[in-house]
Design a protein around this motif. Structure first.
Motif, PDB file in Angstrom:
ATOM      1  N   LYS A 214       0.824  -1.211   0.000  1.00 27.47           N
ATOM      2  CA  LYS A 214       0.000   0.000   0.000  1.00 27.47           C
ATOM      3  C   LYS A 214       0.859   1.264   0.000  1.00 27.47           C
ATOM      4  O   LYS A 214       0.365   2.343  -0.306  1.00 27.47           O
ATOM      5  CB  LYS A 214      -0.932   0.009   1.213  1.00 27.47           C
ATOM      6  CG  LYS A 214      -2.009  -1.061   1.148  1.00 27.47           C
ATOM      7  CD  LYS A 214      -2.888  -1.049   2.377  1.00 27.47           C
ATOM      8  CE  LYS A 214      -3.675   0.241   2.489  1.00 27.47           C
ATOM      9  NZ  LYS A 214      -4.559   0.231   3.670  1.00 27.47           N
ATOM     10  N   SER A 215       2.130   1.157   0.365  1.00 28.80           N
ATOM     11  CA  SER A 215       3.018   2.315   0.337  1.00 28.80           C
ATOM     12  C   SER A 215       3.376   2.628  -1.112  1.00 28.80           C
ATOM     13  O   SER A 215       3.761   1.739  -1.871  1.00 28.80           O
ATOM     14  CB  SER A 215       4.291   2.032   1.135  1.00 28.80           C
ATOM     15  OG  SER A 215       3.974   1.809   2.486  1.00 28.80           O
ATOM     16  N   VAL A 216       3.253   3.900  -1.486  1.00 31.13           N
ATOM     17  CA  VAL A 216       3.489   4.293  -2.865  1.00 31.13           C
ATOM     18  C   VAL A 216       4.335   5.559  -2.879  1.00 31.13           C
ATOM     19  O   VAL A 216       4.275   6.378  -1.953  1.00 31.13           O
ATOM     20  CB  VAL A 216       2.156   4.497  -3.614  1.00 31.13           C
ATOM     21  CG1 VAL A 216       1.383   5.647  -3.013  1.00 31.13           C
ATOM     22  CG2 VAL A 216       2.374   4.720  -5.090  1.00 31.13           C
ATOM     23  N   SER A 217       5.113   5.720  -3.925  1.00 30.40           N
ATOM     24  CA  SER A 217       6.017   6.865  -4.031  1.00 30.40           C
ATOM     25  C   SER A 217       5.247   8.168  -4.209  1.00 30.40           C
ATOM     26  O   SER A 217       4.138   8.200  -4.749  1.00 30.40           O
ATOM     27  CB  SER A 217       6.957   6.668  -5.224  1.00 30.40           C
ATOM     28  OG  SER A 217       7.638   7.866  -5.528  1.00 30.40           O
ATOM     29  N   ARG A 218       5.856   9.238  -3.743  1.00 26.37           N
ATOM     30  CA  ARG A 218       5.279  10.572  -3.945  1.00 26.37           C
ATOM     31  C   ARG A 218       5.202  10.913  -5.428  1.00 26.37           C
ATOM     32  O   ARG A 218       4.329  11.667  -5.854  1.00 26.37           O
ATOM     33  CB  ARG A 218       6.140  11.602  -3.216  1.00 26.37           C
ATOM     34  CG  ARG A 218       5.719  13.046  -3.410  1.00 26.37           C
ATOM     35  CD  ARG A 218       4.484  13.382  -2.598  1.00 26.37           C
ATOM     36  NE  ARG A 218       4.792  13.366  -1.176  1.00 26.37           N
ATOM     37  CZ  ARG A 218       3.867  13.451  -0.232  1.00 26.37           C
ATOM     38  NH1 ARG A 218       2.598  13.530  -0.555  1.00 26.37           N
ATOM     39  NH2 ARG A 218       4.206  13.425   1.049  1.00 26.37           N
ATOM     40  N   ALA A 220       4.573   8.807  -7.902  1.00 26.28           N
ATOM     41  CA  ALA A 220       3.830   7.804  -8.662  1.00 26.28           C
ATOM     42  C   ALA A 220       2.860   8.485  -9.621  1.00 26.28           C
ATOM     43  O   ALA A 220       2.374   9.593  -9.356  1.00 26.28           O
ATOM     44  CB  ALA A 220       3.065   6.889  -7.716  1.00 26.28           C
ATOM     45  N   PRO A 221       2.550   7.849 -10.747  1.00 27.62           N
ATOM     46  CA  PRO A 221       1.596   8.443 -11.695  1.00 27.62           C
ATOM     47  C   PRO A 221       0.199   8.501 -11.083  1.00 27.62           C
ATOM     48  O   PRO A 221      -0.123   7.746 -10.162  1.00 27.62           O
ATOM     49  CB  PRO A 221       1.647   7.494 -12.901  1.00 27.62           C
ATOM     50  CG  PRO A 221       2.147   6.211 -12.343  1.00 27.62           C
ATOM     51  CD  PRO A 221       3.079   6.570 -11.242  1.00 27.62           C
ATOM     52  N   PRO A 222      -0.672   9.389 -11.582  1.00 24.94           N
ATOM     53  CA  PRO A 222      -1.989   9.598 -10.959  1.00 24.94           C
ATOM     54  C   PRO A 222      -2.819   8.319 -10.845  1.00 24.94           C
ATOM     55  O   PRO A 222      -3.552   8.137  -9.885  1.00 24.94           O
ATOM     56  CB  PRO A 222      -2.663  10.615 -11.875  1.00 24.94           C
ATOM     57  CG  PRO A 222      -1.546  11.354 -12.523  1.00 24.94           C
ATOM     58  CD  PRO A 222      -0.444  10.362 -12.680  1.00 24.94           C
ATOM     59  N   GLY A 223      -2.716   7.402 -11.804  1.00 25.79           N
ATOM     60  CA  GLY A 223      -3.523   6.200 -11.741  1.00 25.79           C
ATOM     61  C   GLY A 223      -3.038   5.177 -10.738  1.00 25.79           C
ATOM     62  O   GLY A 223      -3.738   4.208 -10.447  1.00 25.79           O
ATOM     63  N   ARG A 224      -1.841   5.377 -10.200  1.00 23.34           N
ATOM     64  CA  ARG A 224      -1.264   4.440  -9.233  1.00 23.34           C
ATOM     65  C   ARG A 224      -1.127   5.054  -7.849  1.00 23.34           C
ATOM     66  O   ARG A 224      -0.814   4.359  -6.882  1.00 23.34           O
ATOM     67  CB  ARG A 224       0.123   3.999  -9.749  1.00 23.34           C
ATOM     68  CG  ARG A 224       0.878   3.043  -8.857  1.00 23.34           C
ATOM     69  CD  ARG A 224       0.190   1.687  -8.767  1.00 23.34           C
ATOM     70  NE  ARG A 224       0.854   0.815  -7.805  1.00 23.34           N
ATOM     71  CZ  ARG A 224       0.566   0.764  -6.515  1.00 23.34           C
ATOM     72  NH1 ARG A 224      -0.381   1.528  -6.014  1.00 23.34           N
ATOM     73  NH2 ARG A 224       1.227  -0.061  -5.721  1.00 23.34           N
ATOM     74  N   LYS A 225      -1.373   6.346  -7.719  1.00 24.08           N
ATOM     75  CA  LYS A 225      -1.112   7.055  -6.467  1.00 24.08           C
ATOM     76  C   LYS A 225      -2.279   6.870  -5.501  1.00 24.08           C
ATOM     77  O   LYS A 225      -3.113   7.750  -5.301  1.00 24.08           O
ATOM     78  CB  LYS A 225      -0.878   8.538  -6.764  1.00 24.08           C
ATOM     79  CG  LYS A 225      -0.091   9.264  -5.688  1.00 24.08           C
ATOM     80  CD  LYS A 225       0.304  10.635  -6.161  1.00 24.08           C
ATOM     81  CE  LYS A 225       1.160  11.349  -5.157  1.00 24.08           C
ATOM     82  NZ  LYS A 225       1.549  12.689  -5.606  1.00 24.08           N
ATOM     83  N   VAL A 226      -2.362   5.696  -4.901  1.00 27.58           N
ATOM     84  CA  VAL A 226      -3.401   5.372  -3.932  1.00 27.58           C
ATOM     85  C   VAL A 226      -2.755   4.646  -2.763  1.00 27.58           C
ATOM     86  O   VAL A 226      -1.643   4.127  -2.884  1.00 27.58           O
ATOM     87  CB  VAL A 226      -4.498   4.475  -4.555  1.00 27.58           C
ATOM     88  CG1 VAL A 226      -5.255   5.220  -5.635  1.00 27.58           C
ATOM     89  CG2 VAL A 226      -3.900   3.195  -5.103  1.00 27.58           C
ATOM     90  N   GLY A 227      -3.444   4.609  -1.636  1.00 28.74           N
ATOM     91  CA  GLY A 227      -2.906   3.936  -0.457  1.00 28.74           C
ATOM     92  C   GLY A 227      -2.150   4.899   0.439  1.00 28.74           C
ATOM     93  O   GLY A 227      -2.548   6.057   0.614  1.00 28.74           O
ATOM     94  N   ASP A 228      -1.052   4.432   1.024  1.00 30.05           N
ATOM     95  CA  ASP A 228      -0.233   5.255   1.915  1.00 30.05           C
ATOM     96  C   ASP A 228       0.807   5.993   1.074  1.00 30.05           C
ATOM     97  O   ASP A 228       1.843   5.429   0.717  1.00 30.05           O
ATOM     98  CB  ASP A 228       0.454   4.386   2.968  1.00 30.05           C
ATOM     99  CG  ASP A 228      -0.557   3.637   3.830  1.00 30.05           C
ATOM    100  OD1 ASP A 228      -1.648   4.195   4.039  1.00 30.05           O
ATOM    101  OD2 ASP A 228      -0.260   2.510   4.262  1.00 30.05           O
ATOM    102  N   ILE A 229       0.524   7.249   0.744  1.00 29.27           N
ATOM    103  CA  ILE A 229       1.369   8.003  -0.167  1.00 29.27           C
ATOM    104  C   ILE A 229       2.595   8.530   0.565  1.00 29.27           C
ATOM    105  O   ILE A 229       2.479   9.262   1.548  1.00 29.27           O
ATOM    106  CB  ILE A 229       0.573   9.158  -0.799  1.00 29.27           C
ATOM    107  CG1 ILE A 229      -0.619   8.599  -1.582  1.00 29.27           C
ATOM    108  CG2 ILE A 229       1.453  10.005  -1.697  1.00 29.27           C
ATOM    109  CD1 ILE A 229      -1.555   9.650  -2.094  1.00 29.27           C
ATOM    110  N   ALA A 230       3.777   8.150   0.097  1.00 28.13           N
ATOM    111  CA  ALA A 230       5.056   8.596   0.664  1.00 28.13           C
ATOM    112  C   ALA A 230       5.093   8.407   2.174  1.00 28.13           C
ATOM    113  O   ALA A 230       5.520   9.285   2.915  1.00 28.13           O
ATOM    114  CB  ALA A 230       5.322  10.054   0.298  1.00 28.13           C
TER     115      ALA A 230
END
Length: 243
Positions: A214-218, A220-230
């Motif tokens: 669920k951790s995602v990079s700051r 990340a592209p808009p379609g993948r930027k979900v969950g615990d951002i950065a």
């Protein structure tokens, strides 16, 4: 990448996801006064503001200025309110933190002197003035966070009216629908894990689980930027990971 997810739709800024700020009645900022000046006004009405759940009071000042202010508990129509350094310590009056005794509950606290008020503005909330001296005032916010502010920051004495609002249940979905629509929020909100794989990165699978970290990079592209951002940390690692 599939279809546009809800976060992308919100970022586009269509009317369905935009707050109806044209219905909001006022910014509810503290009135600006001279350093050694104190002005008085009379409460001429208590109204509802679609922008918040707390009631607001319309005040007519001695010089003819009429403005909306955040209404603390106990403020009624016909009551006299004061704004200034020498105002009386009673609910509804606005003073610098340096002039308010320690331990008094305050609301609509300024972050910087003259910004009109930023903290403790929700219904039923208040901040606690812990201590102050010539250089700093220590205030505990409703979240429990302690902030060091300038003694020249102003605040209104009292607790914001409308406390206990969250204790009453919505009972039916229609009430929740109207409440969320007034805020410009999307309702109902479907969980990502309950969607199909084409609709959300967490969708699909034989059971409801994200299927990926669920951790995602700051970045990340808009379609993948979900969950615990950065996220700086997660629940993994026990005590060692939470230090």
């Amino acid at each position: 990448m599939g279809r546009r997810i809800q976060g992308q739709k919100r970022g586009h800024g269509s009317p369905a996801y935009r707050a109806p700020s044209h219905r909001y009645k006022a910014n509810l900022e503290h009135r600006k006064t001279e350093q050694a000046d104190t002005v008085s006004g009379t409460v001429v009405g208590i109204e509802h503001d679609p922008a918040r759940s707390a009631p607001i009071a319309e005040v007519e000042f001695e010089d003819g200025d009429r403005r909306m202010v955040l209404a603390p508990e106990g403020v009624t129509v016909g009551e006299r309110l004061q704004v200034g350094v020498s105002a009386e310590i009673k609910p509804g009056n606005t003073l610098p933190l340096a002039e308010i005794p320690e331990g008094v509950p305050v609301c609509n606290v300024e972050r910087q002197p003259g910004d009109g008020g930023k903290f403790a503005r929700a219904s039923g909330t208040s901040a606690q003035l812990l201590s102050h001296d010539r250089r700093v005032a220590v205030v505990q916010l409703p979240s429990g966070q302690v902030k060091r502010l300038s003694p020249d920051c102003r605040a209104t004495v009292g607790v914001v009216a409308g406390g206990g609002r969250t204790e009453k249940p919505f009972v039916k979905a229609g009430n929740k629908h109207h409440k969320m629509r007034a805020r410009g929020s999307k309702y109902p909100r479907v969980r990502g894990v309950a969607m199909n794989a084409v609709d959300h990165p967490f969708g699909g699978g034989g059971r409801q689980h994200p299927g990926r970290p669920k951790s995602v990079s700051r970045n990340a592209p808009p379609g993948r930027k979900v969950g615990d951002i950065a996220s700086k940390r997660t629940g993994r690692g026990g005590k060692a990971g939470n230090k």
